[in-house]
Design a protein around this motif. Structure first.
Motif, PDB file in Angstrom:
ATOM      1  N   ALA A 102       9.520 -61.570 -26.867  1.00  0.00           N
ATOM      2  CA  ALA A 102       8.288 -62.091 -27.465  1.00  0.00           C
ATOM      3  C   ALA A 102       7.140 -61.106 -27.384  1.00  0.00           C
ATOM      4  O   ALA A 102       6.100 -61.308 -28.030  1.00  0.00           O
ATOM      5  N   SER A 103       7.315 -60.024 -26.610  1.00  0.00           N
ATOM      6  CA  SER A 103       6.141 -59.172 -26.384  1.00  0.00           C
ATOM      7  C   SER A 103       6.435 -57.688 -26.260  1.00  0.00           C
ATOM      8  O   SER A 103       5.518 -56.904 -25.997  1.00  0.00           O
ATOM      9  N   SER A 104       7.682 -57.263 -26.473  1.00  0.00           N
ATOM     10  CA  SER A 104       7.996 -55.865 -26.209  1.00  0.00           C
ATOM     11  C   SER A 104       9.023 -55.331 -27.203  1.00  0.00           C
ATOM     12  O   SER A 104       9.927 -56.057 -27.628  1.00  0.00           O
ATOM     13  N   ILE A 105       8.870 -54.056 -27.578  1.00  0.00           N
ATOM     14  CA  ILE A 105       9.835 -53.390 -28.445  1.00  0.00           C
ATOM     15  C   ILE A 105      10.173 -52.022 -27.854  1.00  0.00           C
ATOM     16  O   ILE A 105       9.447 -51.506 -26.990  1.00  0.00           O
ATOM     17  N   LEU A 106      11.272 -51.445 -28.319  1.00  0.00           N
ATOM     18  CA  LEU A 106      11.625 -50.075 -27.976  1.00  0.00           C
ATOM     19  C   LEU A 106      11.575 -49.251 -29.247  1.00  0.00           C
ATOM     20  O   LEU A 106      12.101 -49.675 -30.289  1.00  0.00           O
ATOM     21  N   VAL A 107      10.946 -48.076 -29.173  1.00  0.00           N
ATOM     22  CA  VAL A 107      10.780 -47.251 -30.363  1.00  0.00           C
ATOM     23  C   VAL A 107      11.409 -45.879 -30.145  1.00  0.00           C
ATOM     24  O   VAL A 107      11.421 -45.346 -29.034  1.00  0.00           O
ATOM     25  N   ALA A 108      11.942 -45.326 -31.228  1.00  0.00           N
ATOM     26  CA  ALA A 108      12.517 -43.985 -31.224  1.00  0.00           C
ATOM     27  C   ALA A 108      11.465 -43.015 -31.737  1.00  0.00           C
ATOM     28  O   ALA A 108      10.937 -43.202 -32.838  1.00  0.00           O
ATOM     29  N   GLU A 109      11.177 -41.972 -30.964  1.00  0.00           N
ATOM     30  CA  GLU A 109      10.101 -41.052 -31.304  1.00  0.00           C
ATOM     31  C   GLU A 109      10.635 -39.668 -31.672  1.00  0.00           C
ATOM     32  O   GLU A 109      11.639 -39.206 -31.128  1.00  0.00           O
ATOM     33  N   SER A 110       9.908 -39.006 -32.558  1.00  0.00           N
ATOM     34  CA  SER A 110      10.299 -37.657 -32.966  1.00  0.00           C
ATOM     35  C   SER A 110      10.128 -36.653 -31.841  1.00  0.00           C
ATOM     36  O   SER A 110      10.689 -35.556 -31.889  1.00  0.00           O
ATOM     37  N   ALA A 111       9.375 -37.019 -30.794  1.00  0.00           N
ATOM     38  CA  ALA A 111       9.179 -36.130 -29.648  1.00  0.00           C
ATOM     39  C   ALA A 111      10.404 -36.086 -28.743  1.00  0.00           C
ATOM     40  O   ALA A 111      10.397 -35.382 -27.723  1.00  0.00           O
ATOM     41  N   GLY A 112      11.459 -36.846 -29.081  1.00  0.00           N
ATOM     42  CA  GLY A 112      12.682 -36.811 -28.289  1.00  0.00           C
ATOM     43  C   GLY A 112      12.734 -37.853 -27.203  1.00  0.00           C
ATOM     44  O   GLY A 112      13.511 -37.724 -26.253  1.00  0.00           O
ATOM     45  N   THR A 113      11.937 -38.903 -27.314  1.00  0.00           N
ATOM     46  CA  THR A 113      11.905 -39.948 -26.298  1.00  0.00           C
ATOM     47  C   THR A 113      12.109 -41.315 -26.930  1.00  0.00           C
ATOM     48  O   THR A 113      11.895 -41.511 -28.127  1.00  0.00           O
ATOM     49  N   VAL A 114      12.532 -42.266 -26.086  1.00  0.00           N
ATOM     50  CA  VAL A 114      12.488 -43.681 -26.428  1.00  0.00           C
ATOM     51  C   VAL A 114      11.406 -44.289 -25.560  1.00  0.00           C
ATOM     52  O   VAL A 114      11.349 -44.033 -24.353  1.00  0.00           O
ATOM     53  N   ARG A 115      10.544 -45.086 -26.172  1.00  0.00           N
ATOM     54  CA  ARG A 115       9.426 -45.671 -25.433  1.00  0.00           C
ATOM     55  C   ARG A 115       9.510 -47.203 -25.500  1.00  0.00           C
ATOM     56  O   ARG A 115       9.713 -47.783 -26.571  1.00  0.00           O
ATOM     57  N   ARG A 116       9.350 -47.822 -24.355  1.00  0.00           N
ATOM     58  CA  ARG A 116       9.290 -49.288 -24.280  1.00  0.00           C
ATOM     59  C   ARG A 116       7.816 -49.680 -24.356  1.00  0.00           C
ATOM     60  O   ARG A 116       7.017 -49.288 -23.508  1.00  0.00           O
ATOM     61  N   VAL A 117       7.464 -50.436 -25.391  1.00  0.00           N
ATOM     62  CA  VAL A 117       6.049 -50.703 -25.683  1.00  0.00           C
ATOM     63  C   VAL A 117       5.771 -52.196 -25.581  1.00  0.00           C
ATOM     64  O   VAL A 117       6.427 -53.014 -26.233  1.00  0.00           O
ATOM     65  N   ASN A 118       4.784 -52.545 -24.761  1.00  0.00           N
ATOM     66  CA  ASN A 118       4.333 -53.925 -24.636  1.00  0.00           C
ATOM     67  C   ASN A 118       3.239 -54.151 -25.671  1.00  0.00           C
ATOM     68  O   ASN A 118       2.175 -53.545 -25.592  1.00  0.00           O
ATOM     69  N   ILE A 119       3.503 -55.010 -26.650  1.00  0.00           N
ATOM     70  CA  ILE A 119       2.521 -55.198 -27.720  1.00  0.00           C
ATOM     71  C   ILE A 119       1.690 -56.468 -27.529  1.00  0.00           C
ATOM     72  O   ILE A 119       0.929 -56.858 -28.417  1.00  0.00           O
ATOM     73  N   SER A 120       1.794 -57.121 -26.363  1.00  0.00           N
ATOM     74  CA  SER A 120       0.999 -58.317 -26.126  1.00  0.00           C
ATOM     75  C   SER A 120      -0.483 -57.975 -26.137  1.00  0.00           C
ATOM     76  O   SER A 120      -0.889 -56.856 -25.831  1.00  0.00           O
ATOM     77  N   SER A 121      -1.311 -58.940 -26.508  1.00  0.00           N
ATOM     78  CA  SER A 121      -2.744 -58.682 -26.667  1.00  0.00           C
ATOM     79  C   SER A 121      -3.390 -58.224 -25.371  1.00  0.00           C
ATOM     80  O   SER A 121      -4.296 -57.385 -25.372  1.00  0.00           O
ATOM     81  N   ASP A 122      -2.944 -58.746 -24.231  1.00  0.00           N
ATOM     82  CA  ASP A 122      -3.527 -58.336 -22.951  1.00  0.00           C
ATOM     83  C   ASP A 122      -3.233 -56.870 -22.659  1.00  0.00           C
ATOM     84  O   ASP A 122      -4.103 -56.120 -22.213  1.00  0.00           O
ATOM     85  N   ALA A 123      -2.000 -56.439 -22.933  1.00  0.00           N
ATOM     86  CA  ALA A 123      -1.606 -55.067 -22.608  1.00  0.00           C
ATOM     87  C   ALA A 123      -2.324 -54.059 -23.482  1.00  0.00           C
ATOM     88  O   ALA A 123      -2.637 -52.957 -23.041  1.00  0.00           O
ATOM     89  N   ARG A 124      -2.592 -54.418 -24.745  1.00  0.00           N
ATOM     90  CA  ARG A 124      -3.178 -53.431 -25.652  1.00  0.00           C
ATOM     91  C   ARG A 124      -4.666 -53.636 -25.877  1.00  0.00           C
ATOM     92  O   ARG A 124      -5.224 -53.167 -26.856  1.00  0.00           O
ATOM     93  N   ARG A 125      -5.304 -54.340 -24.945  1.00  0.00           N
ATOM     94  CA  ARG A 125      -6.732 -54.602 -25.132  1.00  0.00           C
ATOM     95  C   ARG A 125      -7.516 -53.309 -25.207  1.00  0.00           C
ATOM     96  O   ARG A 125      -8.413 -53.159 -26.022  1.00  0.00           O
ATOM     97  N   ASP A 126      -7.179 -52.323 -24.350  1.00  0.00           N
ATOM     98  CA  ASP A 126      -7.895 -51.050 -24.404  1.00  0.00           C
ATOM     99  C   ASP A 126      -7.174 -50.017 -25.260  1.00  0.00           C
ATOM    100  O   ASP A 126      -7.637 -48.904 -25.427  1.00  0.00           O
ATOM    101  N   ARG A 127      -5.995 -50.407 -25.811  1.00  0.00           N
ATOM    102  CA  ARG A 127      -5.213 -49.572 -26.724  1.00  0.00           C
ATOM    103  C   ARG A 127      -4.818 -48.220 -26.126  1.00  0.00           C
ATOM    104  O   ARG A 127      -4.504 -47.280 -26.841  1.00  0.00           O
ATOM    105  N   SER A 128      -4.862 -48.075 -24.805  1.00  0.00           N
ATOM    106  CA  SER A 128      -4.448 -46.813 -24.197  1.00  0.00           C
ATOM    107  C   SER A 128      -2.936 -46.768 -24.112  1.00  0.00           C
ATOM    108  O   SER A 128      -2.267 -47.799 -23.949  1.00  0.00           O
TER     109      SER A 128
END
Length: 410
Positions: free
Chosen positions: A51-77
């Motif tokens: 409900a709140s997280s995805i994994l993305v494939a990046e061109s930099a050679g990494t996989v990143r687990r990203v929390n997209i919930s509103s609380d986690a991205r409040r400061d968008r850092s």
């Protein structure tokens, strides 16, 4: 001194206009963007936090687990939203999947011809699956006979089946009669799979969609009666004119007909619904325009996105275009529908070459409000542009001097 700034190299007028347009568009906040450090080539739902997280494939050679919930991205850092970073490849990662025992292994296909793996929670590197002779562009996982398998597709035109536990390659699938080009996507068809057989559907850079049956002791390509020509058989499904980029089966809870129809997106500018009950022939066509790189389906919506940078929502019942949402400033590469609350779908995340993850609602009222917000911003921007252009560039004295000079010319 070397430079990567495109302004230091020859550019056509069209390239310059595209760069300037994207630069002007990059500061928008539509979709509450999360800015990552490199291009995003693919994304999947995190099964541990659907409900709140995805994994993305990046061109930099990494996989990143990203929390997209509103609380986690409040400061968008980046630090506030990154809950896992999986490193190893030195080339772009083109695809990502999660599978294995307890859904605890991350798999990533890379341009180095390898499928990498990590423990989802500890991020510890695991086994590498080596066998492709070109970029690995698609990965999925499935169970069969009580064991877990990894299936990969590459630019080498091959589909490979791997035993996740041992790393052994069981099968290499190829179409012996109809030339199969670079693989673009793979999806497990659970509606046709059994405990001892995996039903797989593949898409590639040719217009052909192929179906496969995979068993521990062998495999076969599905050949069925061709509904368009009675009395003949068809090895492939051909409903598009060119590359098929993405395959989708409805999200759980998307409707009573979940996992019945197959949804596709293509370089021919369309997304389509292929009816299983009619032999996977086209039931509906959505004219998105330009290359359609991604399609996602919910109970109410068909969502498309691609090279034109826009995310479009279509009414699933009527097929009518409900709205077009702007935000991304480069090609959109994938769409992921999160589980939402109580198993319901939503929201939907879009990822892009522009390096951003954006989140969009699935409620009609919220979508309409976003459209109005974008229209209002466009009007304000137009007004600001007009205000920046002075009505007269000359002072009163300069006006008088110019008039005098014109009189002298007369």
């Amino acid at each position: 001194m070397q430079s990567s700034d495109p302004r230091h190299f020859f550019e056509t007028d069209a390239e310059q206009q595209t760069r300037e347009r994207r630069a002007a568009k990059s500061g928008n906040k539509y979709g509450n963007p999360i800015q990552l450090k490199s291009k995003i080539l693919a994304a999947v739902v995190d099964p541990r936090s659907p409900a709140s997280s995805i994994l993305v494939a990046e061109s930099a050679g990494t996989v990143r687990r990203v929390n997209i919930s509103s609380d986690a991205r409040r400061d968008r850092s980046l630090a506030s939203v990154t809950t896992g970073l999986y490193r190893g490849p030195t080339t772009p990662v083109a695809c990502v999947a999660v599978g294995g025992l307890s859904q605890n292994t991350v798999f990533a296909g890379a341009w180095d011809k390898t499928v990498w793996s990590w423990d989802l929670e500890t991020k510890t590197p695991g086994r590498k699956y080596v066998g492709h002779s070109d970029f690995v562009k698609a990965v999925v996982c499935a169970a069969m006979g009580g064991k877990y398998y990894l299936i990969s597709g590459g630019a080498d035109k091959k589909i490979m089946v791997w035993d996740i536990e041992t790393g052994a390659r069981l099968h290499t699938l190829q179409d012996s009669e109809v030339n199969m080009m670079s693989l673009q996507d793979l999806v497990v068809d659970h509606a046709s799979s059994t405990a001892d057989e995996i039903s797989l559907i593949s898409a590639s850079s040719d217009p052909h969609i192929r179906r496969w049956r995979i068993r521990a002791d062998g495999w076969e390509q599905v050949v069925e009666p061709d509904p368009s020509t009675p009395g003949t058989e068809g090895r492939t499904i051909v409903e598009h004119e060119t590359t098929v980029y993405k395959l989708a089966l409805p999200h759980p809870g998307a409707g009573e007909d979940e996992e019945v129809d197959l949804w596709t997106s293509s370089g021919d500018g369309t997304a389509k619904c292929l009816s299983r009950l009619r032999g996977f022939t086209c039931d509906d066509t959505y004219q998105h325009g330009d290359h359609v790189r991604a399609v996602a389906v919910t109970r109410d919506w068909v969502i498309t996105a691609g090279r034109d940078e826009n995310v479009k929502f279509w009414n699933r019942t009527s097929g009518a275009l409900h709205c077009t949402l702007e935000g991304h400033f480069d090609e959109v590469t994938d769409l992921v529908v999160l589980r939402g609350q109580n198993g319901q779908g939503g929201p939907v995340c879009s990822v892009s070459i522009d390096g951003t993850v954006r989140t969009w609602p699935l409620q009609a009222a919220a979508l309409d409000a976003l459209v109005e917000e974008q229209k209002k911003t466009e009007v304000e921007d137009d007004a600001d542009e007009k205000a920046e252009v002075p009505a007269n560039l000359l002072s009163a004295d300069e006006e008088a001097e110019l008039a005098a000079l014109l009189e002298e010319d007369d």
